[in-house]
Design an enzyme around this catalytic site. Structure first.
Site, short mmCIF file in Angstrom:
data_model
loop_
_atom_site.label_atom_id
_atom_site.label_comp_id
_atom_site.label_asym_id
_atom_site.label_seq_id
_atom_site.Cartn_x
_atom_site.Cartn_y
_atom_site.Cartn_z
N LYS A 52 1.08 -1.52 -0.62
CA LYS A 52 0.21 0.03 0.18
C LYS A 52 1.41 1.18 0.22
CE LYS A 52 -3.50 -3.16 2.74
NZ LYS A 52 -4.44 -3.21 3.17
N GLN A 96 -5.51 -1.89 9.24
CA GLN A 96 -5.01 -2.89 8.71
C GLN A 96 -5.72 -4.06 9.30
OE1 GLN A 96 -3.31 -3.66 5.74
NE2 GLN A 96 -3.63 -5.56 5.94
N ASP A 119 -12.07 2.27 4.00
CA ASP A 119 -12.29 0.86 3.11
C ASP A 119 -13.67 0.41 3.56
OD1 ASP A 119 -11.42 -1.29 2.21
OD2 ASP A 119 -11.10 -1.61 3.72
#
Ligand code: NDP
Length: 284
Positions: A52, A96, A119
């Site tokens: 990322k 994460q 997200d």
């Protein structure tokens, strides 16, 4: 033989368009920035976060990684999230997963401002997807839909079967396809007659994490098969390799189109992380 859907190539093309829009935004004085919070002790998470960071740099997005080590308390992460929520220079925040043992993902992710929830995992953004309202949609399902659209110009009316119902992949993929006017069937570990149901699918998406679970008996000839699964297995000769949910050799003989693992859905997920960061920097 199925057409191989080259996720790596499609993601690279998509990232070029993201990079152009990032450049335009910078001219207007907005510098997209993402915070990556890594409180995982899964070695794979380390690799995902690095990917990322690398992609962010290549599209011109600034990334800051916050690494937490063993013994971290939820309050430590909560404090950071509050600080990032209040920082006008930060447009996107990613937590994460999986988190280290003892840390609760849902409680922590819900502390992220829905306007920085890159997200789309806060309950607010999940609710927006549920009701078909605009919001931030999880990256992997967006990538899945993009790959499907690379094969099917029109998806309305097609029957899509999604195996898996997690809040990160299966459930939002089901909703996204429903919102795109597919007829959708959601399957999970309590579902019966999986092969029979899957054989009715024009589009089959598998997100179970069960290596090579989907065999040729699951697939209608000509169907599009999207493999989200990522499993690390040890081959009989002792070598370690990454495989998907789908038995690629078998299924590619009868499917119309199929994603490989690796280089299928994975690159699209990271590409959409960049897209969502851009979107948050532009619109919120
Ligand atoms: P979860 O473990 O959270 O969910 C798995 C889902 O699969 C559950 O809904 C479960 O059902 C269902 N399932 C498991 N076994 C079976 C079975 N035998 N029959 C039917 N359904 C089954 O995983 P995630 O959704 O987080 O991830 C799924 C996979 O996708 C993993 O391999 C993960 O690594 C990968 N992944 C890949 C990404 C990418 O970018 N390529 C991104 C994110 C994830 P139930 O709900 O009943 O337990």
């Amino acid at each position: 033989m199925a057409k191989i859907i080259n996720g790596k190539k499609i993601a690279a093309e998509f990232c070029n368009s993201v990079r152009e829009r990032v450049d335009e935004l910078k001219v207007r004085g907005v510098f997209p920035r993402i915070a990556l919070i890594n409180a995982s002790n899964d070695p794979a998470s380390e690799i995902y976060v690095e990917k990322k960071e690398t992609l962010a740099e290549s599209v011109g997005i600034k990334s800051d990684t916050y690494k937490f080590t063993a013994g971290t308390k939820e309050a430590d992460i909560a404090e950071l999230i509050e600080k990032l929520n209040a920082d006008n220079n930060v447009h996107a925040i990613l937590l994460q997963s999986p988190l280290m043992e003892g840390l609760r993902f849902r409680e922590l992710v819900n502390l992220i401002s829905p306007d920085k929830d890159v997200d789309g995992l806060t309950s607010i953004n999940q609710g927006r997807l549920f009701s078909g309202e605009p919001g931030v949609v999880p990256c992997t399902p967006l990538g899945v839909l993009h790959l499907i659209r690379s094969i099917h110009e029109k998806v309305a009316g097609l029957h899509a079967v999604v195996i898996g119902r997690s809040s990160i992949v299966g459930r939002p993929t089901t909703l996204l396809l429903l919102n795109a006017n597919c007829t959708v069937t959601a399957l999970h570990s309590y579902s019966r007659n999986l092969p029979e149901v899957c054989r009715t699918a024009d589009i089959l998406v598998s997100a179970t994490g069960q290596p090579k679970f989907v065999g040729r008996d699951f697939v209608k000839p000509g169907a599009t098969v999207i493999d989200v699964g990522v499993s690390r297995i040890t081959a009989p000769d002792g070598t370690k390799k990454i495989v998907g949910d789908v038995d690629f050799d078998e299924v590619s003989e009868i499917a119309g189109a199929i994603t490989p693992v690796p280089n299928g859905v994975g690159p699209m997920t990271v590409a959409y992380l960049m897209y969502n960061t851009l979107k948050l920097a532009c619109c919120y």
